[in-house]
Design a protein around this motif. Structure first.
Motif, PDB file in Angstrom:
ATOM      1  N   CYS A  22       7.015  12.704  -0.871  1.00 51.04           N
ATOM      2  CA  CYS A  22       5.919  11.759  -1.136  1.00 51.04           C
ATOM      3  C   CYS A  22       5.918  10.636  -0.105  1.00 51.04           C
ATOM      4  O   CYS A  22       4.860  10.162   0.315  1.00 51.04           O
ATOM      5  CB  CYS A  22       6.052  11.182  -2.545  1.00 51.04           C
ATOM      6  SG  CYS A  22       5.821  12.424  -3.837  1.00 51.04           S
ATOM      7  N   ASP A  23       7.098  10.217   0.328  1.00 52.91           N
ATOM      8  CA  ASP A  23       7.217   9.135   1.309  1.00 52.91           C
ATOM      9  C   ASP A  23       6.622   9.557   2.650  1.00 52.91           C
ATOM     10  O   ASP A  23       5.852   8.816   3.269  1.00 52.91           O
ATOM     11  CB  ASP A  23       8.706   8.775   1.462  1.00 52.91           C
ATOM     12  CG  ASP A  23       8.927   7.597   2.377  1.00 52.91           C
ATOM     13  OD1 ASP A  23       8.290   6.560   2.172  1.00 52.91           O
ATOM     14  OD2 ASP A  23       9.758   7.714   3.305  1.00 52.91           O
ATOM     15  N   VAL A  24       6.970  10.760   3.101  1.00 55.29           N
ATOM     16  CA  VAL A  24       6.480  11.237   4.403  1.00 55.29           C
ATOM     17  C   VAL A  24       4.960  11.423   4.347  1.00 55.29           C
ATOM     18  O   VAL A  24       4.230  10.986   5.253  1.00 55.29           O
ATOM     19  CB  VAL A  24       7.175  12.562   4.798  1.00 55.29           C
ATOM     20  CG1 VAL A  24       6.559  13.136   6.066  1.00 55.29           C
ATOM     21  CG2 VAL A  24       8.669  12.346   4.982  1.00 55.29           C
ATOM     22  N   LEU A  82      10.541   0.757  -5.777  1.00 56.86           N
ATOM     23  CA  LEU A  82      11.612  -0.017  -5.130  1.00 56.86           C
ATOM     24  C   LEU A  82      12.154   0.633  -3.858  1.00 56.86           C
ATOM     25  O   LEU A  82      12.996   0.040  -3.189  1.00 56.86           O
ATOM     26  CB  LEU A  82      12.786  -0.186  -6.121  1.00 56.86           C
ATOM     27  CG  LEU A  82      12.596  -1.199  -7.250  1.00 56.86           C
ATOM     28  CD1 LEU A  82      13.709  -1.070  -8.275  1.00 56.86           C
ATOM     29  CD2 LEU A  82      12.556  -2.620  -6.687  1.00 56.86           C
ATOM     30  N   HIS A  83      11.678   1.842  -3.512  1.00 58.20           N
ATOM     31  CA  HIS A  83      12.415   2.623  -2.506  1.00 58.20           C
ATOM     32  C   HIS A  83      12.554   1.893  -1.170  1.00 58.20           C
ATOM     33  O   HIS A  83      13.554   2.036  -0.484  1.00 58.20           O
ATOM     34  CB  HIS A  83      11.796   4.022  -2.325  1.00 58.20           C
ATOM     35  CG  HIS A  83      10.594   4.066  -1.435  1.00 58.20           C
ATOM     36  ND1 HIS A  83       9.341   3.673  -1.856  1.00 58.20           N
ATOM     37  CD2 HIS A  83      10.450   4.435  -0.123  1.00 58.20           C
ATOM     38  CE1 HIS A  83       8.478   3.832  -0.868  1.00 58.20           C
ATOM     39  NE2 HIS A  83       9.126   4.281   0.193  1.00 58.20           N
ATOM     40  N   ASP A  84      11.542   1.097  -0.791  1.00 60.57           N
ATOM     41  CA  ASP A  84      11.601   0.387   0.499  1.00 60.57           C
ATOM     42  C   ASP A  84      11.885  -1.098   0.320  1.00 60.57           C
ATOM     43  O   ASP A  84      11.535  -1.901   1.191  1.00 60.57           O
ATOM     44  CB  ASP A  84      10.266   0.569   1.251  1.00 60.57           C
ATOM     45  CG  ASP A  84      10.246   1.840   2.095  1.00 60.57           C
ATOM     46  OD1 ASP A  84      11.338   2.359   2.428  1.00 60.57           O
ATOM     47  OD2 ASP A  84       9.146   2.314   2.428  1.00 60.57           O
ATOM     48  N   ILE A  85      12.534  -1.470  -0.791  1.00 59.24           N
ATOM     49  CA  ILE A  85      12.777  -2.890  -1.058  1.00 59.24           C
ATOM     50  C   ILE A  85      13.608  -3.518   0.063  1.00 59.24           C
ATOM     51  O   ILE A  85      13.492  -4.720   0.356  1.00 59.24           O
ATOM     52  CB  ILE A  85      13.472  -3.071  -2.436  1.00 59.24           C
ATOM     53  CG1 ILE A  85      13.426  -4.533  -2.886  1.00 59.24           C
ATOM     54  CG2 ILE A  85      14.902  -2.554  -2.421  1.00 59.24           C
ATOM     55  CD1 ILE A  85      12.107  -4.986  -3.397  1.00 59.24           C
ATOM     56  N   GLY A  86      14.402  -2.690   0.754  1.00 61.68           N
ATOM     57  CA  GLY A  86      15.198  -3.200   1.876  1.00 61.68           C
ATOM     58  C   GLY A  86      14.340  -3.705   3.025  1.00 61.68           C
ATOM     59  O   GLY A  86      14.809  -4.460   3.886  1.00 61.68           O
ATOM     60  N   LYS A  87      13.054  -3.300   3.062  1.00 62.80           N
ATOM     61  CA  LYS A  87      12.172  -3.770   4.132  1.00 62.80           C
ATOM     62  C   LYS A  87      11.831  -5.249   3.984  1.00 62.80           C
ATOM     63  O   LYS A  87      11.258  -5.851   4.892  1.00 62.80           O
ATOM     64  CB  LYS A  87      10.891  -2.934   4.165  1.00 62.80           C
ATOM     65  CG  LYS A  87      11.111  -1.549   4.748  1.00 62.80           C
ATOM     66  CD  LYS A  87       9.809  -0.785   4.896  1.00 62.80           C
ATOM     67  CE  LYS A  87      10.057   0.565   5.560  1.00 62.80           C
ATOM     68  NZ  LYS A  87       8.821   1.396   5.570  1.00 62.80           N
ATOM     69  N   ALA A  88      12.164  -5.820   2.836  1.00 59.13           N
ATOM     70  CA  ALA A  88      11.970  -7.265   2.675  1.00 59.13           C
ATOM     71  C   ALA A  88      12.789  -8.034   3.702  1.00 59.13           C
ATOM     72  O   ALA A  88      12.498  -9.184   4.015  1.00 59.13           O
ATOM     73  CB  ALA A  88      12.364  -7.695   1.259  1.00 59.13           C
ATOM     74  N   HIS A 127      18.815   7.029  -0.241  1.00 59.95           N
ATOM     75  CA  HIS A 127      18.760   8.338   0.424  1.00 59.95           C
ATOM     76  C   HIS A 127      17.362   8.885   0.695  1.00 59.95           C
ATOM     77  O   HIS A 127      17.215  10.050   1.065  1.00 59.95           O
ATOM     78  CB  HIS A 127      19.555   9.353  -0.407  1.00 59.95           C
ATOM     79  CG  HIS A 127      21.039   9.146  -0.297  1.00 59.95           C
ATOM     80  ND1 HIS A 127      21.912   9.391  -1.327  1.00 59.95           N
ATOM     81  CD2 HIS A 127      21.802   8.690   0.740  1.00 59.95           C
ATOM     82  CE1 HIS A 127      23.146   9.105  -0.929  1.00 59.95           C
ATOM     83  NE2 HIS A 127      23.100   8.683   0.310  1.00 59.95           N
ATOM     84  N   HIS A 128      16.318   8.054   0.535  1.00 57.03           N
ATOM     85  CA  HIS A 128      14.976   8.634   0.671  1.00 57.03           C
ATOM     86  C   HIS A 128      14.632   9.034   2.100  1.00 57.03           C
ATOM     87  O   HIS A 128      13.594   9.663   2.326  1.00 57.03           O
ATOM     88  CB  HIS A 128      13.898   7.700   0.091  1.00 57.03           C
ATOM     89  CG  HIS A 128      13.716   6.415   0.848  1.00 57.03           C
ATOM     90  ND1 HIS A 128      14.472   5.291   0.611  1.00 57.03           N
ATOM     91  CD2 HIS A 128      12.854   6.072   1.832  1.00 57.03           C
ATOM     92  CE1 HIS A 128      14.092   4.319   1.399  1.00 57.03           C
ATOM     93  NE2 HIS A 128      13.107   4.768   2.163  1.00 57.03           N
ATOM     94  N   HIS A 129      15.482   8.717   3.080  1.00 57.63           N
ATOM     95  CA  HIS A 129      15.250   9.202   4.451  1.00 57.63           C
ATOM     96  C   HIS A 129      16.220  10.318   4.829  1.00 57.63           C
ATOM     97  O   HIS A 129      16.319  10.687   6.005  1.00 57.63           O
ATOM     98  CB  HIS A 129      15.338   8.052   5.456  1.00 57.63           C
ATOM     99  CG  HIS A 129      14.143   7.146   5.423  1.00 57.63           C
ATOM    100  ND1 HIS A 129      12.909   7.506   5.910  1.00 57.63           N
ATOM    101  CD2 HIS A 129      13.981   5.900   4.888  1.00 57.63           C
ATOM    102  CE1 HIS A 129      12.036   6.521   5.711  1.00 57.63           C
ATOM    103  NE2 HIS A 129      12.666   5.531   5.084  1.00 57.63           N
ATOM    104  N   GLN A 156       0.844  -1.201   0.000  1.00 58.77           N
ATOM    105  CA  GLN A 156       0.000   0.000   0.000  1.00 58.77           C
ATOM    106  C   GLN A 156       0.879   1.251   0.000  1.00 58.77           C
ATOM    107  O   GLN A 156       0.676   2.180  -0.786  1.00 58.77           O
ATOM    108  CB  GLN A 156      -0.899  -0.014   1.247  1.00 58.77           C
ATOM    109  CG  GLN A 156      -1.860   1.144   1.322  1.00 58.77           C
ATOM    110  CD  GLN A 156      -2.524   1.253   2.697  1.00 58.77           C
ATOM    111  OE1 GLN A 156      -2.841   2.337   3.141  1.00 58.77           O
ATOM    112  NE2 GLN A 156      -2.740   0.132   3.360  1.00 58.77           N
ATOM    113  N   HIS A 157       1.889   1.238   0.863  1.00 57.56           N
ATOM    114  CA  HIS A 157       2.787   2.394   0.986  1.00 57.56           C
ATOM    115  C   HIS A 157       3.545   2.641  -0.320  1.00 57.56           C
ATOM    116  O   HIS A 157       3.595   3.772  -0.814  1.00 57.56           O
ATOM    117  CB  HIS A 157       3.763   2.136   2.137  1.00 57.56           C
ATOM    118  CG  HIS A 157       4.842   3.167   2.255  1.00 57.56           C
ATOM    119  ND1 HIS A 157       4.610   4.442   2.704  1.00 57.56           N
ATOM    120  CD2 HIS A 157       6.169   3.119   1.951  1.00 57.56           C
ATOM    121  CE1 HIS A 157       5.740   5.133   2.683  1.00 57.56           C
ATOM    122  NE2 HIS A 157       6.702   4.350   2.224  1.00 57.56           N
ATOM    123  N   CYS A 158       4.123   1.599  -0.899  1.00 59.31           N
ATOM    124  CA  CYS A 158       4.931   1.783  -2.117  1.00 59.31           C
ATOM    125  C   CYS A 158       4.060   2.238  -3.287  1.00 59.31           C
ATOM    126  O   CYS A 158       4.498   3.057  -4.114  1.00 59.31           O
ATOM    127  CB  CYS A 158       5.667   0.494  -2.470  1.00 59.31           C
ATOM    128  SG  CYS A 158       6.957   0.076  -1.268  1.00 59.31           S
TER     129      CYS A 158
HETATM  130 FE   LIG Z   1       8.849   4.555   2.393  1.00 54.75          FE
END
Ligand SMILES: [Fe+2]
Ligand SMILES: [Fe+2]
Length: 368
Positions: A312-314, A229-235, A283-285, A197-199
């Motif tokens: 957009c992420d925030v 793909l920005h949060d792909i590390g959350k996998a 770098h999105h954070h 949902q977030h992505c």
């Molecule tokens: Fe995010």
């Protein structure tokens, strides 16, 4: 230079009597030189230096005198790529702003895209006139969600992500938001998987906001791929942490905050991921005042793609639906973004707010 393709009745207002675009428009007004054409304008394009107050005054007078309907598209092509010009354009009622093209290439090509978007919106309101195929937002959201599922499944089993899938997902997002960004938000918020949902929300906002500020089609497509793909590390982050209702402990926060670097190294190892996508993932954070992570970058060291993704992420994180809370109202979410002051790009926050709040107000007015 290519031949003009825009509809008759599009009015160009310029402050430069040598503006090359004058040859491309059927109706033109040179501020301080020529008189307003008598015909109704079906769209107005302003190509004026908005940093000069006398030019802005003349433009304001011209717009007041211009014969146009309240819903006539008002497009600004900025000569100067600075926050003041952007703010002035918004203040004059811009429905679309194209950033100044430092490369000097033909901005009218980008305008053609804008015109076709407006045409699509009008045809959606008038079914008999449709030139483009109708888009089913739910179908496009399902296609993009399926791509996300395959991408997260791939990295979970330590397989590479397929760039062809990422590109297909980005195309679905762009189609899904094309006519109705608010509809996209409604559809996407039905997804129970909070990461998908977030992505999908971040990708939709990135798609719409980058178009709003004049990204080229190629640059926009890459940004939407990056957003998917920005949060792909959350996998690699345990679901119990991602879905934890309360505050994270310091140890848990450390695990969650590894996702940008984890995602970056996963993608970098593949060797076929475009640099801008890797940059957004890493770098999105980051925040403009240097208080973000993982590198504490400041200001100019943070690219426009990353700034846009961060805004957009925030915003997405605030308005998305979670099992343990209702989505925050959009206005309240923007109050928080504005309250973050120098951490976020204020021009982009203003543009996103305007893009979402105006149609929302129109939708509410239509429901009365
Ligand atoms: Fe995010
Ligand atoms: Fe993130």
């Amino acid at each position: 230079m290519h031949s003009p393709v825009r509809a008759a009745g599009t009015l160009l207002i310029t402050d430069d009597r040598d503006d090359a675009a004058l040859a491309l428009f059927p109706d033109t007004l040179i501020l301080g030189v020529s008189a307003m054409p008598p015909a109704h304008a079906s769209a107005v394009v302003c190509h004026v230096a908005l940093a000069a107050s006398d030019a802005v005054d003349a433009l304001e007078t011209a717009l007041a005198a211009c014969r146009r309907r309240p819903d006539t598209p008002l497009i600004f092509v900025l000569r100067d790529d600075d926050p003041l010009s952007y703010a002035v354009a918004n203040g004059l009622g811009a429905t679309r702003i194209l950033a100044a093209d430092r490369a000097g290439s033909d901005w009218t090509r980008r305008l053609d895209l804008a015109s076709s978007t407006f045409a699509a919106k009008r045809s959606a309101a008038t079914p008999a006139g449709g030139a483009e195929a109708a888009v089913d937002t739910s179908t496009e959201a399902e296609a993009a969600a399926a791509v996300l599922a395959s991408l997260f499944a791939a990295v979970t089993r330590r397989a590479p992500v397929a760039m062809a899938d990422v590109e297909r997902g980005a195309t679905a997002v762009l189609r899904g938001i094309r006519d109705d960004l608010l509809g996209w938000i409604d559809v996407v918020r039905r997804y129970d998987d909070s990461t998908y949902q977030h992505c999908l929300l971040v990708a939709g906002f990135c798609a719409a906001l980058s178009e709003r500020i004049g990204f080229s089609g190629t640059r926009q497509h890459l940004l939407v791929q990056a957003a998917l793909l920005h949060d792909i590390g959350k996998a690699r982050v345990p679901l119990a942490l991602l879905n934890k209702p309360g505050a994270l402990t310091p140890a848990e926060a450390t695990v969650v905050r590894r996702h940008p670097t984890d995602g970056y190294y996963m993608l970098a190892a593949q060797g076929d991921i475009p640099a801008v996508i890797r940059e957004v993932v890493l770098h999105h954070h980051e925040l403009l005042d240097g208080t973000g992570y993982p590198h504490g970058l400041r200001g100019a060291r943070i690219s426009e793609e990353v700034r846009l993704s961060t805004v957009c992420d925030v915003y997405a994180a605030l308005v998305e639906r979670r099992p343990y809370r209702q989505p925050m109202a959009s206005r309240a979410a923007f109050d928080i973004l504005v309250g973050m002051g120098g951490k976020l790009d204020t021009m982009l926050v203003a543009a996103l707010s305007e893009m979402l709040e105006m149609p929302r107000a129109a939708r509410l007015a239509g429901a009365c």
